[in-house]
Design a protein around this motif. Structure first.
Motif, short mmCIF file in Angstrom:
data_model
loop_
_atom_site.label_atom_id
_atom_site.label_comp_id
_atom_site.label_asym_id
_atom_site.label_seq_id
_atom_site.Cartn_x
_atom_site.Cartn_y
_atom_site.Cartn_z
N PRO A 11 0.83 -1.11 -0.03
CA PRO A 11 -0.02 -0.05 0.11
C PRO A 11 0.75 1.08 0.02
O PRO A 11 0.33 2.27 -0.30
CB PRO A 11 -0.87 -0.13 1.34
N ASN A 12 2.18 1.15 0.10
CA ASN A 12 2.94 2.19 -0.06
C ASN A 12 3.26 2.59 -1.49
O ASN A 12 3.10 1.78 -2.28
CB ASN A 12 4.28 1.88 0.73
N GLY A 38 -0.12 0.96 -4.00
CA GLY A 38 -0.19 2.29 -3.21
C GLY A 38 -0.35 3.43 -4.18
O GLY A 38 -1.17 4.65 -4.01
N ASP A 39 0.56 3.16 -5.39
CA ASP A 39 0.46 4.18 -6.43
C ASP A 39 -0.97 4.20 -7.18
O ASP A 39 -1.39 5.43 -7.38
CB ASP A 39 1.47 3.91 -7.62
N SER A 40 -1.68 3.10 -7.31
CA SER A 40 -2.87 3.06 -8.02
C SER A 40 -4.01 3.76 -6.92
O SER A 40 -4.78 4.38 -7.32
CB SER A 40 -3.15 1.75 -8.32
N SER A 41 -3.64 3.51 -5.75
CA SER A 41 -4.59 4.03 -4.77
C SER A 41 -4.61 5.53 -4.69
O SER A 41 -5.54 6.11 -4.58
CB SER A 41 -4.37 3.20 -3.13
N TYR A 42 -3.32 5.97 -4.63
CA TYR A 42 -3.06 7.33 -4.59
C TYR A 42 -3.69 8.13 -5.72
O TYR A 42 -4.43 9.13 -5.52
CB TYR A 42 -1.49 7.48 -4.89
N GLU A 66 -0.44 10.98 1.06
CA GLU A 66 0.33 12.13 1.20
C GLU A 66 0.28 13.02 -0.09
O GLU A 66 0.41 12.35 -1.18
CB GLU A 66 2.07 11.80 1.32
N GLY A 67 0.26 14.21 0.31
CA GLY A 67 0.24 15.32 -0.81
C GLY A 67 -1.17 15.48 -1.25
O GLY A 67 -1.52 16.43 -2.24
#
Length: 265
Positions: A11-12, A38-42, A66-67
């Motif tokens: 998830p990171n 985590g990239d996809s979730s972001y 984050e962000g």
């Protein structure tokens, strides 16, 4: 040369994983691309900017948030969405069922930032976010899944690699549910690493239980094209059969375990 892409259900964000890999001897320089759930979730969470989110585990600090202009709140009653990503190592699904039922009654959309049900942590098998999301979905909750086996992450990594000929691609992983089903559904060959989350169920003592391997494969739509028994140098590799494991799986997998077939991974 061949490209290597790491597709992780962490998830990171990939930047965090890349930093972690820098501390593992022998990993630096072994891959060309990295993509995480985590990239996809972001990217999915960007659609919820200006909203509030409730995180299943109070103590986690999800890097996929984050962000983003999303406010974290302490209870689901204050939230617009729910995020499940990391869980404590001793987590059990039943520990979360009261809150899961409450969220289902609130009809909150859930983002699942790790589609795994379990993961190896050292010698232990630990619960992952996917198990909570699965329980939520069973109660009628709406879940946005991110990571393997879902096709979207395969498509994204495929594009990162320059959309190569799929017949020249091969996915390697230890999970029948995520790695083998995901790769098979995407239309590429797969290699099942028998050393991983299925290891205990596939071995009888120190010996491979061929009947258990066959039975495990029979439970799923896609069977692996090859098998292997580890990734570290010096581990024996499985052998490539002349045909895919679609006819007489038992015979072919048994031959592959024994290394009787021509060709290697």
């Amino acid at each position: 040369g061949k490209q290597v892409g790491l597709l992780s259900n962490s998830p990171n964000r990939s930047a965090v994983i890349r930093d972690d890999l820098m501390h593992h001897k022998g990993v630096i320089g072994t891959y060309d691309h990295i993509l995480t759930s985590g990239d996809s979730s972001y990217r999915a969470l960007k659609d919820y900017e200006g909203s509030s989110v409730y995180c299943i585990w109070d103590e986690e600090n999800p890097t996929c948030l984050e962000g983003l202009s999303i406010t974290r709140v302490p209870t689901p009653d204050e939230a617009d969405i729910v995020l499940v990503s990391l869980l404590p190592r001793n987590a059990k699904t039943e520990d979360y069922m009261d809150i899961v039922r409450h969220m289902a009654n609130l009809k909150l959309p859930m983002i699942c930032a790790n589609a795994d049900l379990i993961v190896n942590v050292g010698r232990d098998l630990c619960l992952c976010a996917g198990a909570i999301a699965e329980a939520y979905e069973a109660l009628g909750g709406a879940v946005s899944w991110h990571g393997k086996p879902h096709t979207e992450v395969y498509s994204e990594l495929f594009d990162m690699m320059g959309a190569p000929d799929k017949t020249r691609l091969c996915a390697i992983g230890d999970s029948l549910r995520t790695d083998i089903q995901g790769g098979g559904a995407f239309g590429i060959d797969t290699v099942w690493n028998l050393v991983g989350i299925h290891a205990a169920e596939l071995h009888r003592g120190n010996e491979m239980d061929v009947s258990a391997v066959r039975a495990a494969m029979d439970e799923w739509t896609y069977a692996p094209n090859w098998i292997m028994t580890g990734l570290r140098p010096g581990y024996p590799m499985g052998a490539r059969p002349k045909n895919k494991f679609t006819v007489d799986k038992g015979r072919k997998i048994e031959q592959a375990v024994k290394g009787d077939l021509n060709g290697t991974v």
